[in-house]
Design a protein around this motif. Structure first.
Motif, PDB file in Angstrom:
ATOM      1  N   ARG A  82       0.833  -1.191   0.000  1.00  0.00           N
ATOM      2  CA  ARG A  82       0.000   0.000   0.000  1.00  0.00           C
ATOM      3  C   ARG A  82       0.870   1.244   0.000  1.00  0.00           C
ATOM      4  NH1 ARG A  82      -2.017   0.238   5.020  1.00  0.00           N
ATOM      5  NH2 ARG A  82      -0.388  -1.184   5.602  1.00  0.00           N
ATOM      6  N   VAL A  83       0.530   2.172  -0.854  1.00  0.00           N
ATOM      7  CA  VAL A  83       1.202   3.461  -0.886  1.00  0.00           C
ATOM      8  C   VAL A  83       0.172   4.520  -0.526  1.00  0.00           C
ATOM      9  CG1 VAL A  83       2.322   5.185  -2.357  1.00  0.00           C
ATOM     10  CG2 VAL A  83       2.908   2.767  -2.599  1.00  0.00           C
ATOM     11  N   VAL A 127       1.989  19.501   4.884  1.00  0.00           N
ATOM     12  CA  VAL A 127       2.416  18.111   4.802  1.00  0.00           C
ATOM     13  C   VAL A 127       2.426  17.621   3.350  1.00  0.00           C
ATOM     14  CG1 VAL A 127       0.102  17.125   5.126  1.00  0.00           C
ATOM     15  CG2 VAL A 127       2.101  15.818   5.827  1.00  0.00           C
ATOM     16  N   PHE A 128       3.457  16.861   3.006  1.00  0.00           N
ATOM     17  CA  PHE A 128       3.520  16.106   1.755  1.00  0.00           C
ATOM     18  C   PHE A 128       4.417  14.907   2.050  1.00  0.00           C
ATOM     19  CE2 PHE A 128       4.357  14.760  -2.512  1.00  0.00           C
ATOM     20  CZ  PHE A 128       3.218  15.134  -3.222  1.00  0.00           C
ATOM     21  N   VAL A 129       3.785  13.781   2.387  1.00  0.00           N
ATOM     22  CA  VAL A 129       4.505  12.588   2.843  1.00  0.00           C
ATOM     23  C   VAL A 129       4.059  11.388   2.021  1.00  0.00           C
ATOM     24  CG1 VAL A 129       4.897  11.033   4.795  1.00  0.00           C
ATOM     25  CG2 VAL A 129       4.721  13.485   5.192  1.00  0.00           C
ATOM     26  N   VAL A 130       5.034  10.611   1.549  1.00  0.00           N
ATOM     27  CA  VAL A 130       4.759   9.377   0.825  1.00  0.00           C
ATOM     28  C   VAL A 130       5.143   8.215   1.737  1.00  0.00           C
ATOM     29  CG1 VAL A 130       5.269   8.002  -1.239  1.00  0.00           C
ATOM     30  CG2 VAL A 130       5.272  10.513  -1.367  1.00  0.00           C
ATOM     31  N   ARG A 131       4.209   7.271   1.881  1.00  0.00           N
ATOM     32  CA  ARG A 131       4.443   6.090   2.718  1.00  0.00           C
ATOM     33  C   ARG A 131       4.221   4.824   1.897  1.00  0.00           C
ATOM     34  NH1 ARG A 131       1.637   9.691   6.008  1.00  0.00           N
ATOM     35  NH2 ARG A 131       2.708  10.213   7.940  1.00  0.00           N
ATOM     36  N   VAL A 132       5.017   3.797   2.193  1.00  0.00           N
ATOM     37  CA  VAL A 132       4.808   2.457   1.657  1.00  0.00           C
ATOM     38  C   VAL A 132       4.570   1.559   2.860  1.00  0.00           C
ATOM     39  CG1 VAL A 132       5.796   0.516   0.392  1.00  0.00           C
ATOM     40  CG2 VAL A 132       6.296   2.861  -0.336  1.00  0.00           C
ATOM     41  N   GLU A 184       5.468   2.963   6.181  1.00  0.00           N
ATOM     42  CA  GLU A 184       6.846   3.439   6.346  1.00  0.00           C
ATOM     43  C   GLU A 184       7.020   4.717   5.522  1.00  0.00           C
ATOM     44  OE1 GLU A 184      11.415   2.324   5.016  1.00  0.00           O
ATOM     45  OE2 GLU A 184       9.814   0.879   4.640  1.00  0.00           O
ATOM     46  N   VAL A 185       7.464   5.772   6.168  1.00  0.00           N
ATOM     47  CA  VAL A 185       7.698   7.026   5.450  1.00  0.00           C
ATOM     48  C   VAL A 185       8.910   6.850   4.546  1.00  0.00           C
ATOM     49  CG1 VAL A 185       8.326   9.467   5.677  1.00  0.00           C
ATOM     50  CG2 VAL A 185       6.683   8.453   7.272  1.00  0.00           C
ATOM     51  N   VAL A 186       8.705   7.093   3.246  1.00  0.00           N
ATOM     52  CA  VAL A 186       9.818   7.026   2.300  1.00  0.00           C
ATOM     53  C   VAL A 186      10.191   8.410   1.778  1.00  0.00           C
ATOM     54  CG1 VAL A 186       9.382   4.632   1.635  1.00  0.00           C
ATOM     55  CG2 VAL A 186       8.350   6.484   0.304  1.00  0.00           C
ATOM     56  N   TRP A 187       9.273   9.375   1.916  1.00  0.00           N
ATOM     57  CA  TRP A 187       9.580  10.745   1.502  1.00  0.00           C
ATOM     58  C   TRP A 187       8.770  11.710   2.345  1.00  0.00           C
ATOM     59  CZ3 TRP A 187      13.206  11.797  -2.220  1.00  0.00           C
ATOM     60  CH2 TRP A 187      13.436  13.147  -2.463  1.00  0.00           C
ATOM     61  N   ASP A 188       9.453  12.705   2.899  1.00  0.00           N
ATOM     62  CA  ASP A 188       8.793  13.741   3.684  1.00  0.00           C
ATOM     63  C   ASP A 188       9.292  15.097   3.194  1.00  0.00           C
ATOM     64  OD1 ASP A 188       7.864  15.580   5.596  1.00  0.00           O
ATOM     65  OD2 ASP A 188       8.099  14.151   7.239  1.00  0.00           O
ATOM     66  N   ARG A 189       8.384  15.895   2.652  1.00  0.00           N
ATOM     67  CA  ARG A 189       8.752  17.199   2.096  1.00  0.00           C
ATOM     68  C   ARG A 189       9.464  18.078   3.109  1.00  0.00           C
ATOM     69  NH1 ARG A 189       7.712  22.203   2.634  1.00  0.00           N
ATOM     70  NH2 ARG A 189       6.184  21.719   4.228  1.00  0.00           N
ATOM     71  N   ARG A 190       9.111  17.970   4.373  1.00  0.00           N
ATOM     72  CA  ARG A 190       9.725  18.821   5.398  1.00  0.00           C
ATOM     73  C   ARG A 190      11.219  18.540   5.553  1.00  0.00           C
ATOM     74  NH1 ARG A 190       4.657  17.948   9.007  1.00  0.00           N
ATOM     75  NH2 ARG A 190       3.439  19.758   8.416  1.00  0.00           N
ATOM     76  N   GLU A 191      11.610  17.319   5.289  1.00  0.00           N
ATOM     77  CA  GLU A 191      13.019  16.942   5.419  1.00  0.00           C
ATOM     78  C   GLU A 191      13.759  16.940   4.083  1.00  0.00           C
ATOM     79  OE1 GLU A 191      13.140  13.170   7.384  1.00  0.00           O
ATOM     80  OE2 GLU A 191      11.989  13.910   9.104  1.00  0.00           O
ATOM     81  N   LEU A 209      12.504   4.693  -4.536  1.00  0.00           N
ATOM     82  CA  LEU A 209      12.252   4.316  -3.149  1.00  0.00           C
ATOM     83  C   LEU A 209      11.111   3.311  -3.041  1.00  0.00           C
ATOM     84  CD1 LEU A 209      12.644   7.855  -1.578  1.00  0.00           C
ATOM     85  CD2 LEU A 209      14.175   5.902  -1.234  1.00  0.00           C
ATOM     86  N   VAL A 210      10.060   3.511  -3.811  1.00  0.00           N
ATOM     87  CA  VAL A 210       8.939   2.571  -3.813  1.00  0.00           C
ATOM     88  C   VAL A 210       9.392   1.246  -4.400  1.00  0.00           C
ATOM     89  CG1 VAL A 210       6.656   2.099  -4.783  1.00  0.00           C
ATOM     90  CG2 VAL A 210       7.164   4.366  -3.829  1.00  0.00           C
ATOM     91  N   ARG A 211      10.104   1.292  -5.518  1.00  0.00           N
ATOM     92  CA  ARG A 211      10.604   0.073  -6.154  1.00  0.00           C
ATOM     93  C   ARG A 211      11.434  -0.764  -5.192  1.00  0.00           C
ATOM     94  NH1 ARG A 211      15.041   0.112  -9.796  1.00  0.00           N
ATOM     95  NH2 ARG A 211      16.050   1.195  -8.084  1.00  0.00           N
TER      96      ARG A 211
END
Length: 102
Positions: free
Chosen positions: A17-18, A59-64, A67-74, A86-88
């Protein structure tokens, strides 16, 4: 509808799940939807779900699978290629991304 199973092993595929959480105040839905389209196109056989989750506060966060794989804040806003890699790495480690990896 047929039961989705792995033809080689006869077992159901692992849940992949993403989720993309985006800021509604910042009007980032189009950006989130575009990234979702890119991921669904690239991983149409590997993903079992992709969701868009409205949020606030920039907020703009991508999770798989939570699990956070991308966080715009960082990391700032992602290029689709970076998120695809990262998803692959989590859902289909052996998959080539073609021209995206050059």
């Amino acid at each position: 509808m047929t039961d989705p199973t792995d033809a080689a092993t006869g077992t159901p595929p692992a849940s992949r799940r993403v989720s993309i959480e985006y800021c509604t105040q910042c009007r980032w839905l189009p950006r989130a939807a575009w990234l979702a389209q890119e991921l669904l196109t690239t991983f149409e056989a590997e993903l079992t779900e992709l969701s868009l989750k409205p949020g606030t506060g920039g907020v703009f966060v991508v999770r798989v699978d939570d699990e956070v794989v991308w966080d715009r804040r960082e990391q700032g806003f992602p290029e689709p290629t970076a998120v695809k890699k990262l998803v692959r790495d989590r859902v289909a480690p052996g998959k080539t991304l073609g021209h995206s990896e050059r």
